[in-house]
Design an enzyme around this catalytic site. Structure first.
Site, PDB file in Angstrom:
ATOM      1  N   ARG A 148       0.839  -1.210   0.000  1.00 25.62           N
ATOM      2  CA  ARG A 148       0.000   0.000   0.000  1.00 25.62           C
ATOM      3  C   ARG A 148       0.870   1.255   0.000  1.00 25.62           C
ATOM      4  NH1 ARG A 148      -1.896   2.379   4.450  1.00 25.62           N
ATOM      5  NH2 ARG A 148      -2.103   0.460   5.617  1.00 25.62           N
ATOM      6  N   TYR A 161     -16.498  15.313 -15.251  1.00 23.05           N
ATOM      7  CA  TYR A 161     -16.906  13.912 -15.185  1.00 23.05           C
ATOM      8  C   TYR A 161     -17.959  13.772 -14.077  1.00 23.05           C
ATOM      9  CZ  TYR A 161     -16.508   8.872 -14.816  1.00 23.05           C
ATOM     10  OH  TYR A 161     -16.785   7.536 -14.805  1.00 23.05           O
ATOM     11  N   ASP A 181      -7.808  17.407 -15.080  1.00 22.75           N
ATOM     12  CA  ASP A 181      -8.107  16.016 -15.432  1.00 22.75           C
ATOM     13  C   ASP A 181      -7.772  15.903 -16.918  1.00 22.75           C
ATOM     14  OD1 ASP A 181      -9.307  13.671 -16.365  1.00 22.75           O
ATOM     15  OD2 ASP A 181     -10.891  13.737 -14.852  1.00 22.75           O
ATOM     16  N   LYS A 227      -8.873   4.654 -19.276  1.00 20.63           N
ATOM     17  CA  LYS A 227      -9.185   5.122 -20.627  1.00 20.63           C
ATOM     18  C   LYS A 227      -7.956   4.999 -21.533  1.00 20.63           C
ATOM     19  CE  LYS A 227     -12.872   5.936 -18.301  1.00 20.63           C
ATOM     20  NZ  LYS A 227     -13.192   7.206 -17.680  1.00 20.63           N
TER      21      LYS A 227
END
Ligand SMILES: *Cc1c(COP(=O)(O)O)cnc(C)c1O
Length: 395
Positions: free
Chosen positions: A60, A113, A185, A210
């Site tokens: 992590r 978004y 973004d 994407k």
């Protein structure tokens, strides 16, 4: 590691982030599928935790496979460091959580978004965070909303699905003047076509689901920073909240990334031709594509992007009804949400990707009922055109 930052993007995309490792000389990066790393001694373990020694502790907090992806994307985006996340939304929410405080304010692009807007208005609002969403392609609209407690200017350019663009340099100037952090973004453009950090942004986020991964088989995100203190702040929050990436996921994304340049070029070439063809089709009412001279920000595209990309939105003369006929009749294009993969996808934002957005907000963002979004893939142009041509043969 050699400095790859001077090489062309076309080369960097293939080599950045990894050199054959010393132990095995493996050309492809090993997948370090481990949750934890053994310490040499109690003293070394303590030194690693105290930050006095560099090394891996627990996945992590860091992992070599994930780090290879982070280095590659940081290099492509001209940032100093990157943080890979489990999804694009984990990247977005980490940015909000790290850079907003209780009772602060954020200004965002109206056509943000859907989920990036909704979590502010519902979840972050519970902590006293307020937000205004404006048409950021008009810089005056941004200036009007700046308040004393505005911390973040968060933009998407080109915006989804209207392809409206925001002047990133203009935003960076406004942000600097007011001590606001500018986050872009950059999912729609990909690091191949636009590098917001070079235009003055502080942080870039991507849904690597994407273009960066590009094969519609992984979800993920990444955050790239321009300054060490921002990176440290984001890393701290990400590692505590836990929206980190998995090593296998990172390996898949890195594998996808290696062909990003080729995919972006091919898809963009298809999109340029399709947009021009659609614009001349008698049943098509309008086309939004930044590569068309008819796009209101064609000049801005040429100024801040290396190319217009492969996302197109358009409307038919027959409106919503005709749009439904079209998306139900395509055979090669796939009816699915998401974007940036090698296959061409078609969808209807008002009832699908933007269904969570209220009617008023859709109007503000320019998402009309007749809008159809096309994520152009890497198939042969002739086949894509033939498919749309037959699907447009309704009466
Ligand atoms: C898909 C997307 C996101 C969210 O990413 P996920 O990987 O789905 O969590 C954020 N921003 C943009 C522009 C997107 O297209």
């Amino acid at each position: 590691m050699e400095d790859k930052s001077k090489e062309n993007l076309e080369t960097q995309v293939i080599h950045a982030g990894y050199e054959p490792d010393e132990a095995t000389r493996s050309v492809s990066p090993p997948i370090y599928q481990t949750s934890t790393f053994a310490f040499e001694s109690a003293e070394q373990g303590a030194a690693l935790f105290a930050g006095k020694e560099k090394g891996f502790i627990y996945t992590r907090l860091g992992n070599p496979t994930i780090e290879a992806l982070e280095k590659a994307v940081a290099s492509l985006e001209k940032g100093i460091r990157a943080l890979a996340t489990s999804t694009g939304m984990a990247a977005v929410s980490t940015v909000y959580m790290a850079l907003l405080e209780k009772d602060t304010h954020m200004i965002g692009t109206a056509a943000l978004y859907g989920a990036s807007r909704v979590i502010l208005e519902t979840e972050f609002a519970r902590y006293g965070v307020t937000s205004d969403f404006v048409d950021t392609s008009n810089l005056e609209e941004i200036k009007k909303k700046i308040k004393k407690n505005t911390r973040l200017l968060y933009i998407e350019s080109p915006a989804n699905p209207t392809m409206a663009m925001t002047d990133i340099q203009g935003c960076a100037q406004i942000a600097r003047e007011h001590g606001i952090i500018l986050v872009v973004d950059n999912t729609f453009a990909s690091p191949i076509l636009q590098n917001p950090l070079e235009l003055g942004a502080d942080v870039v986020v991507h849904s690597v689901t994407k273009f960066i991964n590009g094969h519609s088989d992984v979800v993920g995100g990444i955050i790239v920073s321009q300054r060490e203190e921002l990176h440290e702040r984001l890393a701290k929050v990400l590692h505590l909240l836990g929206g980190t990436m998995d090593p296998h996921q990172a390996w898949l994304v890195l594998r996808g990334l290696r062909t990003l340049y080729l995919r972006v070029e091919k898809a963009q070439d298809n999109a340029r031709k399709l947009a021009a063809w659609l614009e001349s089709h008698p049943k098509v009412a309008w086309v939004n594509y930044p590569g068309l001279p008819s796009h209101p920000q064609f000049e801005l595209m040429k100024k801040q992007m290396k190319g217009p990309g492969s996302m197109i939105s358009f409307g038919l003369r027959g409106g919503y009804e005709a749009g439904l006929k079209l998306i139900n009749s395509v055979r090669l294009c796939t009816l699915a949400v998401s974007l940036g993969g090698i296959e061409t996808l078609i969808e209807h934002p008002a009832s699908m990707t933007h269904a969570v957005v209220s009617k008023k907000e859709k109007e503000e963002a320019g998402i009309t009922d007749d809008l159809i979004r096309l994520s152009v893939g890497c198939e042969a142009y002739e086949d894509l055109r033939a498919d749309l041509e037959q699907a447009l043969e309704y009466d």
